[in-house]
Design a protein around this motif. Structure first.
Motif, short mmCIF file in Angstrom:
data_model
loop_
_atom_site.label_atom_id
_atom_site.label_comp_id
_atom_site.label_asym_id
_atom_site.label_seq_id
_atom_site.Cartn_x
_atom_site.Cartn_y
_atom_site.Cartn_z
N LYS A 100 1.05 5.00 -2.07
CA LYS A 100 1.09 6.31 -1.40
C LYS A 100 2.31 7.12 -1.84
N GLU A 126 1.37 9.09 -4.78
CA GLU A 126 0.57 10.26 -4.40
C GLU A 126 1.46 11.36 -3.83
N GLU A 169 0.82 -1.21 0.00
CA GLU A 169 0.00 0.00 0.00
C GLU A 169 0.86 1.26 0.00
N GLN A 170 2.00 1.20 0.69
CA GLN A 170 2.87 2.37 0.75
C GLN A 170 3.42 2.74 -0.63
#
Length: 414
Positions: free
Chosen positions: A198, A201, A194-195
């Protein structure tokens, strides 16, 4: 010969110098000292008895103090009992054997204490492992992906250092601990996936921040733009990290924009500092004037008056260049600290409670020296060189402490 008392009353010396000891089993010869005075011959074997008594007392103290295990104590008691029973010594040997017999219940009590201690240790180990399992399960359910790894490593090392308890309990606790660690590892891997998203982003957010910072780099609105850059920095930190190489590149761009603005602002402020140079010269002259006059150790009252006068004049002068602030403030603070330190020392020197404490300490140490001196005199009188030496050494140590305590009392004005 006058009637004998103490250990000597259990012995006699024959005309040929043979020394006998009286026991519950009857009288037996312990040795012969030909040509010696009967009292000297008897004293020789009495000293052997006294040495045995010391050995029994030492054994008692070591057992009571926990210096011997029950097994070692049993062996040692048996050895000393054999020595006492057949000892070539004059004294109440039966009483020594009775003292050794009296140690048996104490040995058994110590043995029970050891059993209880082992049980307590097992309970303590079980409690510790249960706490470690609870913490491991808590970490496994949390989201501390960086600290959790290190904590699990520490917990594992601690687990290995603990002794095992009963197999069923130990295996069950280990299963829970191991399961928690596996669960944490799987969740951590998922989190890293998931990181990655991120980080993409974060890259977009930081590129937007750079776009906003570009026109600010040439602003001359020093106050507002400084605040704007601080806000952008907060947003930068909140955006989180992008991929390492990209993040470093973006940071260099943002940092260059900040440097351009703050270098220009500093240049403008340096020009302003030139205007305050005269104040710097005035304050330096003020310090040069007052520093040689303020001597708290010589006259505290006068030093305080001069320091207040210095502060009044200091305030009237006004601001100084930024790079001169610390040096001037340090010189002023040094004067202030000297006055405060002297005030504190004066208060401490006249503190009645501290003075009384120091005096009382000296009295107590002197009483201890007097007691040890009396004991040393008695030991010397009975010919106990070992005890005499120990008491004299203790007296020397206490005498050093007494000198220190007396100096402290004197320093407080006692």
């Amino acid at each position: 010969m006058s009637e004998m008392t103490g250990p000597a009353s259990f012995g006699r010396v024959d005309t040929d110098g043979t020394v006998f000891v009286r026991t519950p089993d009857g009288e037996r010869a312990v040795g012969q000292v030909a040509g010696a005075d009967p009292s000297e011959a008897l004293a020789f074997y009495v000293r052997r008895y006294e040495n045995l008594a010391v050995e029994v007392e030492l054994l008692e103290n070591r057992l009571k103090g926990g210096a011997l295990t029950p097994d070692d104590a049993r062996k040692r008691i048996a050895q000393v009992r054999t020595t006492v029973h057949d000892a070539a010594a004059v004294g109440d040997l039966a009483a020594l054997e009775a003292r050794l017999d009296a140690l048996s219940p104490l040995v058994e009590a110590k043995n029970e204490e050891r059993k209880a201690a082992r049980a307590a240790q097992n309970e303590e180990t079980r409690t510790a492992k249960e706490a470690m399992v609870a913490e491991a399960e808590k970490i496994a359910a949390g989201s501390d992906w960086r600290g959790g790894v290190n904590r699990f490593r520490t917990l594992l090392d601690q687990w290995k250092a603990l002794p095992r308890i009963d197999k069923a309990t130990d295996d069950a606790l280990w299963h829970r601990f191991s399961t928690a660690r596996t669960t944490y590892t799987r969740r951590r891997k998922h989190q890293f996936a998931e990181q990655s998203a991120k980080r993409d982003e974060a890259r977009t957010a930081k590129e937007a921040i750079i776009a906003e910072a570009t026109p600010l780099a040439d602003s001359t609105d020093w106050g507002q733009t400084s605040r704007d850059f601080r806000d952008l920095m907060q947003r930068w930190k909140a955006a989180g990290p992008a991929q390492r190489e990209i993040d470093d590149k973006l940071w260099k761009q943002f940092r260059a924009l900040q440097d351009r603005f703050f270098d220009a602002r500093n240049a403008a402020q340096n020009a302003q500092d030139e205007e305050f140079h005269g104040n710097q010269v005035a304050k330096e002259a003020l310090l040069d004037q007052f520093e040689p006059q303020i001597h708290p150790d010589q006259d505290l009252g006068r030093a305080k008056e001069l320091y207040r006068e210095l502060l009044d004049k200091w305030t009237e002068i006004g601001k100084v260049p930024r790079d001169a602030i610390r040096g001037l403030d340090n010189r002023l603070h040094k004067i202030e600290q000297a006055v405060r330190d002297r005030e504190a020392a004066e208060w401490k020197r006249t503190d009645p409670q501290a003075r009384e404490l120091a005096t009382d300490t000296a009295r107590k140490i002197q009483a201890q020296i007097d007691d040890l001196t009396a004991k040393a005199t008695k030991a010397e009188a009975r010919g106990d060189a070992k005890k005499t030496r120990e008491y004299r050494e203790s007296i020397a140590t206490y005498q050093t402490w007494l000198e220190q305590a007396e100096r402290a009392a004197h320093d407080f004005g006692a």
